[in-house]
Design a protein around this motif. Structure first.
Motif, PDB file in Angstrom:
ATOM      1  N   ILE A 292      17.761  44.171 -26.870  1.00 10.33           N
ATOM      2  CA  ILE A 292      17.689  43.199 -27.963  1.00 10.33           C
ATOM      3  C   ILE A 292      19.095  42.842 -28.444  1.00 10.33           C
ATOM      4  O   ILE A 292      19.405  41.670 -28.683  1.00 10.33           O
ATOM      5  CB  ILE A 292      16.814  43.754 -29.108  1.00 10.33           C
ATOM      6  CG1 ILE A 292      15.351  43.813 -28.656  1.00 10.33           C
ATOM      7  CG2 ILE A 292      16.953  42.903 -30.369  1.00 10.33           C
ATOM      8  CD1 ILE A 292      14.450  44.561 -29.630  1.00 10.33           C
ATOM      9  N   GLU A 293      19.962  43.851 -28.583  1.00  7.68           N
ATOM     10  CA  GLU A 293      21.328  43.589 -29.031  1.00  7.68           C
ATOM     11  C   GLU A 293      22.109  42.817 -27.974  1.00  7.68           C
ATOM     12  O   GLU A 293      22.858  41.893 -28.298  1.00  7.68           O
ATOM     13  CB  GLU A 293      22.043  44.902 -29.354  1.00  7.68           C
ATOM     14  CG  GLU A 293      21.458  45.644 -30.542  1.00  7.68           C
ATOM     15  CD  GLU A 293      21.396  44.790 -31.801  1.00  7.68           C
ATOM     16  OE1 GLU A 293      22.392  44.096 -32.088  1.00  7.68           O
ATOM     17  OE2 GLU A 293      20.352  44.799 -32.466  1.00  7.68           O
ATOM     18  N   LEU A 320      18.126  47.202 -16.646  1.00  5.10           N
ATOM     19  CA  LEU A 320      18.426  45.886 -17.204  1.00  5.10           C
ATOM     20  C   LEU A 320      19.604  45.971 -18.177  1.00  5.10           C
ATOM     21  O   LEU A 320      20.484  45.106 -18.186  1.00  5.10           O
ATOM     22  CB  LEU A 320      17.206  45.326 -17.922  1.00  5.10           C
ATOM     23  CG  LEU A 320      16.219  44.518 -17.082  1.00  5.10           C
ATOM     24  CD1 LEU A 320      14.976  44.203 -17.896  1.00  5.10           C
ATOM     25  CD2 LEU A 320      16.859  43.238 -16.564  1.00  5.10           C
ATOM     26  N   VAL A 321      19.615  47.003 -18.979  1.00  2.00           N
ATOM     27  CA  VAL A 321      20.725  47.201 -19.920  1.00  2.00           C
ATOM     28  C   VAL A 321      22.035  47.346 -19.159  1.00  2.00           C
ATOM     29  O   VAL A 321      23.049  46.738 -19.509  1.00  2.00           O
ATOM     30  CB  VAL A 321      20.466  48.438 -20.807  1.00  2.00           C
ATOM     31  CG1 VAL A 321      21.731  48.826 -21.573  1.00  2.00           C
ATOM     32  CG2 VAL A 321      19.324  48.164 -21.765  1.00  2.00           C
ATOM     33  N   ARG A 328      31.356  39.809 -19.383  1.00  2.00           N
ATOM     34  CA  ARG A 328      31.833  38.717 -18.541  1.00  2.00           C
ATOM     35  C   ARG A 328      30.768  38.255 -17.559  1.00  2.00           C
ATOM     36  O   ARG A 328      30.781  37.126 -17.105  1.00  2.00           O
ATOM     37  CB  ARG A 328      33.091  39.147 -17.780  1.00  2.00           C
ATOM     38  CG  ARG A 328      34.278  39.417 -18.682  1.00  2.00           C
ATOM     39  CD  ARG A 328      35.530  39.703 -17.898  1.00  2.00           C
ATOM     40  NE  ARG A 328      35.956  38.535 -17.134  1.00  2.00           N
ATOM     41  CZ  ARG A 328      37.144  38.437 -16.550  1.00  2.00           C
ATOM     42  NH1 ARG A 328      38.012  39.421 -16.647  1.00  2.00           N
ATOM     43  NH2 ARG A 328      37.458  37.359 -15.863  1.00  2.00           N
ATOM     44  N   ASP A 329      29.837  39.139 -17.225  1.00  2.00           N
ATOM     45  CA  ASP A 329      28.803  38.779 -16.257  1.00  2.00           C
ATOM     46  C   ASP A 329      27.429  38.623 -16.911  1.00  2.00           C
ATOM     47  O   ASP A 329      26.438  38.432 -16.215  1.00  2.00           O
ATOM     48  CB  ASP A 329      28.717  39.847 -15.145  1.00  2.00           C
ATOM     49  CG  ASP A 329      29.974  39.870 -14.295  1.00  2.00           C
ATOM     50  OD1 ASP A 329      30.336  40.959 -13.841  1.00  2.00           O
ATOM     51  OD2 ASP A 329      30.590  38.803 -14.118  1.00  2.00           O
ATOM     52  N   ARG A 330      27.384  38.739 -18.234  1.00  2.00           N
ATOM     53  CA  ARG A 330      26.083  38.778 -18.895  1.00  2.00           C
ATOM     54  C   ARG A 330      25.289  37.498 -18.683  1.00  2.00           C
ATOM     55  O   ARG A 330      24.086  37.525 -18.438  1.00  2.00           O
ATOM     56  CB  ARG A 330      26.254  39.044 -20.389  1.00  2.00           C
ATOM     57  CG  ARG A 330      24.957  39.430 -21.077  1.00  2.00           C
ATOM     58  CD  ARG A 330      25.178  39.767 -22.522  1.00  2.00           C
ATOM     59  NE  ARG A 330      26.155  40.834 -22.680  1.00  2.00           N
ATOM     60  CZ  ARG A 330      26.628  41.232 -23.847  1.00  2.00           C
ATOM     61  NH1 ARG A 330      26.221  40.649 -24.948  1.00  2.00           N
ATOM     62  NH2 ARG A 330      27.512  42.208 -23.921  1.00  2.00           N
ATOM     63  N   LEU A 331      25.950  36.359 -18.759  1.00  2.00           N
ATOM     64  CA  LEU A 331      25.225  35.098 -18.593  1.00  2.00           C
ATOM     65  C   LEU A 331      24.652  34.979 -17.184  1.00  2.00           C
ATOM     66  O   LEU A 331      23.544  34.484 -16.994  1.00  2.00           O
ATOM     67  CB  LEU A 331      26.149  33.915 -18.890  1.00  2.00           C
ATOM     68  CG  LEU A 331      26.597  33.788 -20.351  1.00  2.00           C
ATOM     69  CD1 LEU A 331      27.556  32.622 -20.513  1.00  2.00           C
ATOM     70  CD2 LEU A 331      25.410  33.626 -21.275  1.00  2.00           C
ATOM     71  N   ARG A 332      25.422  35.439 -16.200  1.00  2.00           N
ATOM     72  CA  ARG A 332      24.916  35.375 -14.823  1.00  2.00           C
ATOM     73  C   ARG A 332      23.791  36.383 -14.606  1.00  2.00           C
ATOM     74  O   ARG A 332      22.861  36.127 -13.834  1.00  2.00           O
ATOM     75  CB  ARG A 332      26.063  35.598 -13.845  1.00  2.00           C
ATOM     76  CG  ARG A 332      27.011  34.398 -13.796  1.00  2.00           C
ATOM     77  CD  ARG A 332      28.328  34.702 -13.068  1.00  2.00           C
ATOM     78  NE  ARG A 332      29.196  33.532 -13.083  1.00  2.00           N
ATOM     79  CZ  ARG A 332      29.918  33.150 -14.137  1.00  2.00           C
ATOM     80  NH1 ARG A 332      29.878  33.844 -15.246  1.00  2.00           N
ATOM     81  NH2 ARG A 332      30.681  32.074 -14.089  1.00  2.00           N
ATOM     82  N   ALA A 333      23.855  37.489 -15.298  1.00  2.00           N
ATOM     83  CA  ALA A 333      22.779  38.477 -15.187  1.00  2.00           C
ATOM     84  C   ALA A 333      21.484  37.951 -15.806  1.00  2.00           C
ATOM     85  O   ALA A 333      20.403  38.446 -15.491  1.00  2.00           O
ATOM     86  CB  ALA A 333      23.192  39.788 -15.863  1.00  2.00           C
ATOM     87  N   LEU A 334      21.593  36.954 -16.664  1.00  2.00           N
ATOM     88  CA  LEU A 334      20.418  36.357 -17.292  1.00  2.00           C
ATOM     89  C   LEU A 334      19.950  35.104 -16.569  1.00  2.00           C
ATOM     90  O   LEU A 334      19.099  34.371 -17.074  1.00  2.00           O
ATOM     91  CB  LEU A 334      20.726  36.011 -18.761  1.00  2.00           C
ATOM     92  CG  LEU A 334      20.849  37.209 -19.706  1.00  2.00           C
ATOM     93  CD1 LEU A 334      21.443  36.794 -21.039  1.00  2.00           C
ATOM     94  CD2 LEU A 334      19.494  37.868 -19.909  1.00  2.00           C
TER      95      LEU A 334
END
Length: 776
Positions: A292-293, A320-321, A328-334
């Motif tokens: 969630i965070e 997933l966490v 830096r990769d969070r958007l691509r992981a989503l």
């Protein structure tokens, strides 16, 4: 030929979904008869209807554009010669049902739903509600869900259009196109529809005048796009969603704003539980909380995470966490491969609407470590004047790429921060990024250095190089403004120091760390000091600046002292003393001796503490440092008190008090009043001790020196207890305890125990007073 191509494409899209013409009609608001004629190629498409059909079919951006292109090609020959078309009749007084399908598994937003429903009872005026929020906040989902809930309250129908204000195509729906679609749905024959927008808008309002219709204008670009689409009747209600605040509608049309913020933790949990089932979440509560965070409480991000977990049933929440941890990769992981729900793409639709100056500011904000930024810090990043910067920041707020949680402070959630940083890496050349970072650090360094001198005017000062061109240094008038600035900016400092060290700006790193120590010491942020000074020591060493290394070691030692980590303080201060001696810096050596004396005294070695105080005094005197001499005299007096030589202590402390007053050191004066109070107490002069302690407290409170306040309150309580005034002792200790608790200080437990014992004594004391006859 063009009409046939469009019809074939439309039919192919419909059949791929397995829908009949009636089903598509029900979802789009375009009649089944019209769809049949269009698919046969016997009628040229109207572009307003094409948009409705594309929305109903849920086409991805590429196929939507193909459908629009086929429609444009079909109608292009109309500019050269008329094309006969078979008239399609729509019954007069048609009841449109254009709402998209209800949102499956909608959760949360109870307050906003209640607020929207409350508008239904206002029948004396035209009611317009604007739902605004950042990309991915769930504005459309909220509007559609609520519209289905209240649809029966609008028996004459519901009109819906996606205005594509922030669409990947970059082509918002024109008001005339939207009105033509509405007039079609309302059963107005094509021959009655005038050519001009003003005339079309008037006809549209006339059609709604006697009807109770819900109008949903989704994804509006700005006020000018929606104003022609507003009904004039108080029987209708209009709901608009937009990333824009649409302030013009609030001013001129009295629109009711419904801001849509990020989800609460409870709402976010419910969304995931609804999609994945509570059983799957129950096994990994910490991972769910972390998810969630990491999704920044953003509904779209949470929905994407839920989709990923659904598509991979064996994927644990913890995995997933792990995948989302790297910002830096969070958007691509989503990214799940669908551009319509790709966060990077969704954010880009807002980013592409910005002016050049606002887009540049948005990119540069990705260099700021957060959590929020002031106008002057943003101006320094961009190298632009504050007035221009305010206007640019206002544009970013208007498009929901920033929020302004308090006046003059701007922030965005972590996913937008990641997108901003990515834009900076992609679009800002490295020299430009480094120059912006240097300007930002100059802003913090020069403002913090000036602020710390206001907090403690006799303090040492650094020899700083001047700020870069374009840097905005905050002008602080007095110590109160300095404290306020430090308090607001404190969360920025550790990350800014790290950012400086990572970028190779090592002088900025250790100098900024030094410049914030006075505030951190007084406010009790000692753990933060340890973190920042460890970075500062390494930075000063890399920069080849041994004076900076010695100063940083000394500040680290002071932090360890406040945390009660005396062995670490001793080792650190001895390293500083060795460096000071090699550098031939008498004032540096003297400061270190003073701090070593505090360490020795805290561990009960008062004789060694006295020797350190005397060494400090001699070194300060040889350097002509009057402020340091006053501090050393007080240290000597305190050591004498600890050794039981209280009269000698008074002699040294009185000299220290005079010298502190002469040089204007209010903090040193407060410390010395505390030492005088201790000496008078142990000489049995309790009234004088209490007066001294109150003098110290008055100064400490003005200086916001929290831990010294607590120490003095404890000693004040001791003096009252020794004088037999138990209620006054109890009051003093009660004032000290919450300060120690708030600082997580280890002395809190001991004081709590003393208060408990004193409470027992007070109860006995009060009981005895009730049974003892009054002497009178």
């Amino acid at each position: 030929m063009g009409g046939n191509a469009f019809g074939e494409f439309l039919r192919e899209c419909r059949l791929s979904l397995g829908w009949s013409q009636d089903e598509l009609a029900g979802r789009s608001g375009v009649s089944a008869r019209s769809i049949s004629v269009l698919e046969s190629g016997r009628r040229l498409p109207r572009l307003s209807s094409v948009g409705l059909l594309a929305d109903a079919l849920g086409l991805d951006p590429r196929r939507r554009e193909q459908l629009l292109a086929a429609a444009r090609n079909a109608v292009a020959p109309l500019t050269q010669e008329p094309v006969a078309t078979e008239p399609v009749s729509v019954p007069s007084g048609a009841v449109p049902r254009q709402l998209p399908g209800a949102v499956a598994g909608f959760t949360g937003r109870a307050a906003q739903l209640k607020e929207l429903t409350s508008l239904l009872d206002r029948d004396d005026t035209v009611v317009i509600s604007t739902i605004n929020g950042t990309a991915g906040a769930g504005k459309t989902a909220l509007a559609v869900h609520w519209s289905h809930q209240v649809a029966e309250r609008f028996p004459d129908g519901q009109l819906y259009v996606n205005l594509r204000g922030f669409d990947p195509s970059g082509l918002p729906v024109q008001p005339a196109e939207a009105i033509r679609g509405f007039l079609d749905a309302l059963g107005v024959p094509a021959g009655r529809i005038p050519a001009g927008l003003a005339e079309q808008a008037a006809l549209y309002r006339s059609q709604l005048a006697d009807r109770r219709i819900l109008v949903v204008l989704d994804n509006a670009r700005d006020t000018s796009q929606v104003r022609p689409l507003l009904p004039g009747s108080s029987r209708c209600l209009t709901v608009i969603t937009s990333r824009d605040h649409l302030g013009g509608l609030i001013v001129s049309e009295g629109a009711h704003a419904v801001p849509l913020d990020l989800m609460s933790t409870g709402e976010a949990y419910d969304l995931l539980a609804n999609r994945l089932g509570p059983e799957r979440l129950a096994g990994e509560p910490q991972a769910v909380s972390d998810l969630i965070e990491l999704c920044a409480h953003l509904p779209l991000a949470l929905s994407i995470v839920a989709a990923r977990a659904t598509l991979s049933p064996t994927l644990s929440m913890a995995e997933l966490v792990r995948q989302l941890r790297d910002v830096r990769d969070r958007l691509r992981a989503l990214d799940i491969g669908d551009t319509s729900v790709n966060l990077e793409a969704v954010f880009s639709w807002s980013y592409r609407t910005l002016s050049d100056a606002a887009a540049r500011m948005f990119r540069l904000l990705g260099l700021h470590p957060g959590p929020d930024i002031s106008v002057s810090a943003a101006a320094s990043l961009a190298g632009s004047p504050p007035g221009e910067t305010r206007a640019v920041l206002a544009e970013l707020v208007k498009t929901q790429l920033l929020t302004e949680p308090s006046t003059g402070r701007f922030t965005y959630h972590d996913l937008l921060r990641a997108y901003s940083a990515d834009r900076a890496r992609q679009e800002e050349p490295e020299p430009e990024r480094l120059a912006a970072l240097r300007r930002m650090l100059d802003h913090y360094l020069h403002t913090a250095h000036a602020a710390t001198l206001l907090l403690n005017p006799p303090n040492d000062r650094l020899s700083l190089t001047g700020p870069e061109a374009g840097v905005c240094v905050d002008e602080l008038a007095d110590d109160e403004q300095a404290r306020q600035w430090f308090t607001v900016e404190r969360p920025v400092f550790p990350a800014a120091i790290d950012r400086a060290a990572d970028a190779g700006l090592d002088s900025h790193a250790w100098q900024l760390a030094w410049s914030v120590t006075i505030f951190c010491i007084r406010a009790g942020h000692w753990a933060q000091m340890v973190t920042t000074q460890l970075v500062a020591i390494a930075a000063a060493e890399r920069a080849g600046e041994p004076h900076g290394q010695a100063w940083s070691l000394r500040e680290l030692g002071r932090a360890y002292i406040r945390l009660g980590r005396y062995p670490e303080a001793q080792d650190t201060l001895e390293r500083a003393l060795e460096l000071d001696e090699r550098l031939g810096d008498p004032s540096g050596q003297a400061r270190t001796h003073n701090n070593l004396g505090i360490v020795c005294s805290a561990q009960g070695d008062h004789s060694t503490a006295l020797e350190h105080g005397k060494s400090a005094y001699a070194l300060f005197r040889s350097a002509g440092n009057r402020v340091g001499q006053a501090e050393a005299l007080n240290s000597i007096g305190w050591a004498y008190s600890q050794l039981g030589q209280h009269t000698e202590a008074l002699r040294y402390c009185e000299q220290a008090l005079d010298l502190h007053r002469a040089v204007g050191s209010r903090h040193g004066e407060a410390d010395t009043w505390d030492s005088l109070g201790y000496a008078h107490h142990h000489l049995g002069a309790y009234a004088q001790a209490v007066t001294c302690y109150h003098n110290a407290l008055a100064l400490f409170e003005k200086l916001s020196a929290r831990h010294p306040q607590a120490d003095t309150l404890i000693r004040l309580g001791d003096a009252h207890q020794a004088a037999g005034d138990l209620p006054a002792a109890h009051l003093a200790w009660q004032r000290a305890l919450p300060i120690l608790d708030d600082l997580h200080h280890p002395d809190a437990a001991a004081l709590r125990s003393r208060l408990s014992d004193l409470n027992t004594s007070l109860q006995v004391f009060r009981y005895l007073r009730t049974i003892t006859p009054d002497p009178a």
